[in-house]
Design a protein around this motif. Structure first.
Motif, PDB file in Angstrom:
ATOM      1  N   HIS A 193       0.853  -1.189   0.000  1.00 22.71           N
ATOM      2  CA  HIS A 193       0.000   0.000   0.000  1.00 22.71           C
ATOM      3  C   HIS A 193       0.886   1.235   0.000  1.00 22.71           C
ATOM      4  O   HIS A 193       1.872   1.304   0.737  1.00 22.71           O
ATOM      5  N   LEU A 195       1.036   5.593  -0.014  1.00 21.60           N
ATOM      6  CA  LEU A 195       0.355   6.861   0.200  1.00 21.60           C
ATOM      7  C   LEU A 195       1.392   7.977   0.250  1.00 21.60           C
ATOM      8  O   LEU A 195       2.573   7.735   0.474  1.00 21.60           O
ATOM      9  N   PRO A 206      -9.262  10.485   5.562  1.00 15.92           N
ATOM     10  CA  PRO A 206      -9.495   9.602   4.411  1.00 15.92           C
ATOM     11  C   PRO A 206      -8.287   8.738   4.073  1.00 15.92           C
ATOM     12  O   PRO A 206      -8.445   7.580   3.649  1.00 15.92           O
ATOM     13  N   GLN A 207      -7.085   9.277   4.272  1.00 17.72           N
ATOM     14  CA  GLN A 207      -5.883   8.485   3.992  1.00 17.72           C
ATOM     15  C   GLN A 207      -5.760   7.314   4.962  1.00 17.72           C
ATOM     16  O   GLN A 207      -5.406   6.197   4.571  1.00 17.72           O
ATOM     17  N   ARG A 209      -8.244   5.946   6.693  1.00 18.06           N
ATOM     18  CA  ARG A 209      -9.339   5.003   6.452  1.00 18.06           C
ATOM     19  C   ARG A 209      -8.961   4.016   5.349  1.00 18.06           C
ATOM     20  O   ARG A 209      -9.207   2.813   5.450  1.00 18.06           O
ATOM     21  N   GLU A 210      -8.366   4.551   4.301  1.00 17.83           N
ATOM     22  CA  GLU A 210      -7.947   3.690   3.199  1.00 17.83           C
ATOM     23  C   GLU A 210      -6.846   2.734   3.642  1.00 17.83           C
ATOM     24  O   GLU A 210      -6.829   1.552   3.261  1.00 17.83           O
ATOM     25  N   ARG A 213      -8.410  -0.060   5.620  1.00 18.05           N
ATOM     26  CA  ARG A 213      -9.071  -1.031   4.739  1.00 18.05           C
ATOM     27  C   ARG A 213      -8.047  -2.017   4.180  1.00 18.05           C
ATOM     28  O   ARG A 213      -8.304  -3.229   4.105  1.00 18.05           O
ATOM     29  N   TYR A 214      -6.918  -1.493   3.789  1.00 19.12           N
ATOM     30  CA  TYR A 214      -5.846  -2.359   3.277  1.00 19.12           C
ATOM     31  C   TYR A 214      -5.388  -3.354   4.336  1.00 19.12           C
ATOM     32  O   TYR A 214      -5.168  -4.539   4.042  1.00 19.12           O
ATOM     33  N   TYR A 219     -11.133   1.608  11.138  1.00 16.55           N
ATOM     34  CA  TYR A 219     -10.504   2.917  11.360  1.00 16.55           C
ATOM     35  C   TYR A 219     -10.792   3.402  12.773  1.00 16.55           C
ATOM     36  O   TYR A 219     -11.897   3.219  13.290  1.00 16.55           O
TER      37      TYR A 219
END
Length: 339
Positions: A193, A195, A206-207, A209-210, A213-214, A219
């Motif tokens: 992942h 970022l 939002p970063q 949260r993503e 998910r990974y 979160y």
């Protein structure tokens, strides 16, 4: 009290170019109620690179020697984990007979100390040693933090521990970006992942949260306030990480424009241009650099590539002499966690 673990509690490894913000990301993950990432350690890669000296780990005496090496030397920074050395050594001696298991026991002990299930490590150098981490922990999940290479270079030049000069700093970012790009393609979205630092500090929720998910995690809002865990998770001696003790700061993004000289900016744009644009960073539009500066950089970059290739070759030679497997036992990712 027993806490049920999910079917997978894969280890998490944070990496990136030095000064890309990996410590900030480490703290954000450490603020999660199920994840613990320790202060930057110095035993995973050195143990792997020197693995032949520990002998066959099916021999309890050799496991005891490895345990003493991990827990008893200042160079490993084990003392910064706040763990009882005798307890960890005992667990290593009685644990599975592989190097990955011994290292995993140490890192998992840190997570257990904080009452957490997920464990891992953060070190920028892992960006050039993904192959080694995968041999030790085949199910590892990697998180690569990218920052504008010009900001990384400017920040490195201001560090008290960086003595390699400007050209080496530029070549470091370029090499990290090239190597990690290959692994991102090879490992895919289940194990890799990526970022950007600039997005993380400007829009953390939002970063994160993503990212969760990974990782297969829920979160947690506390992740956006890493300063709450900085005092415990960042050694006081690391004064260059003092910004992690405050609120998220977006002012450092793009500060290379004031911190680098016009000549340095020209070189960065020329040699890092494609990589910068590929990651969403705009070029300054500066003219081509001095040919002598460009030649100097190319020599430095070539030496770094040659050194990396030599490490790969020596690693493959060492594999032939390994007395047994090095991978962590599967129980590290499937067993029930108890706190």
């Amino acid at each position: 009290m027993a806490t049920s673990a999910p079917t997978s509690v894969r280890p998490v490894f944070v990496l990136g170019c030095p000064r890309s913000g990996t410590t900030l990301l480490q703290l954000m993950l450490h603020a999660h109620p199920r994840i613990a990432l320790p202060p930057e350690t110095r035993f995973v890669l050195p143990a792997y690179e020197g693995r032949l000296r520990f002998g066959d780990l099916r021999d309890p005496g050799n496991r005891a020697g490895l345990a003493a090496w991990i827990t008893g030397r200042k160079e490993t920074r084990f003392d910064e984990l706040g763990l009882d050395a005798d307890t960890v050594a005992e667990r290593i001696e009685g644990g599975p007979p592989t190097l990955g298991s011994a290292l995993g026991i140490t890192l998992r002990s840190y997570a257990e100390r904080h009452g957490k299930v997920r464990w891992g490590d953060k070190r920028p150098a892992y960006a050039l040693h993904v192959e080694e981490i995968l041999r030790l922990f085949p199910d590892a999940q990697f998180v690569h933090l990218v920052r504008d290479g010009r900001d990384c270079v400017a920040s490195l030049m201001g560090m008290p521990w960086w003595h390699r000069g400007f050209h080496e700093a530029v070549a470091t970012w370029a090499q990290v970006m090239d190597v990690t790009r290959r692994y991102a393609r090879r490992l895919g979205p289940d194990s890799w992942h990526e970022l950007r630092f600039e997005d993380l500090v400007a829009h953390p929720e939002p970063q994160l949260r993503e990212l969760c998910r990974y990782l297969g995690e829920e979160y947690d809002p506390g992740m956006t306030e890493p300063r709450r865990v900085a005092e415990k998770a960042v050694p006081a001696r690391k004064t260059w990480h003092r910004r992690t003790h405050g609120a998220l700061d977006t002012t450092r993004a793009g500060s290379w424009q004031q911190r680098l000289t016009p000549d340095q900016i020209r070189l960065c744009d020329a040699v890092l241009g494609d990589r910068l644009v590929r990651n969403g960073y705009e070029l300054s539009g500066a003219v081509r650099p001095d040919p002598a500066e460009l030649l100097h950089y190319r020599r430095v970059a070539a030496l770094r590539r040659a050194a990396h290739a030599k490490r790969r070759m020596l690693d493959r030679l060492a594999r032939v002499r390994e007395p047994g497997p090095v991978s962590a036992a599967p129980s590290f990712t499937t067993s029930e966690f108890r706190a």
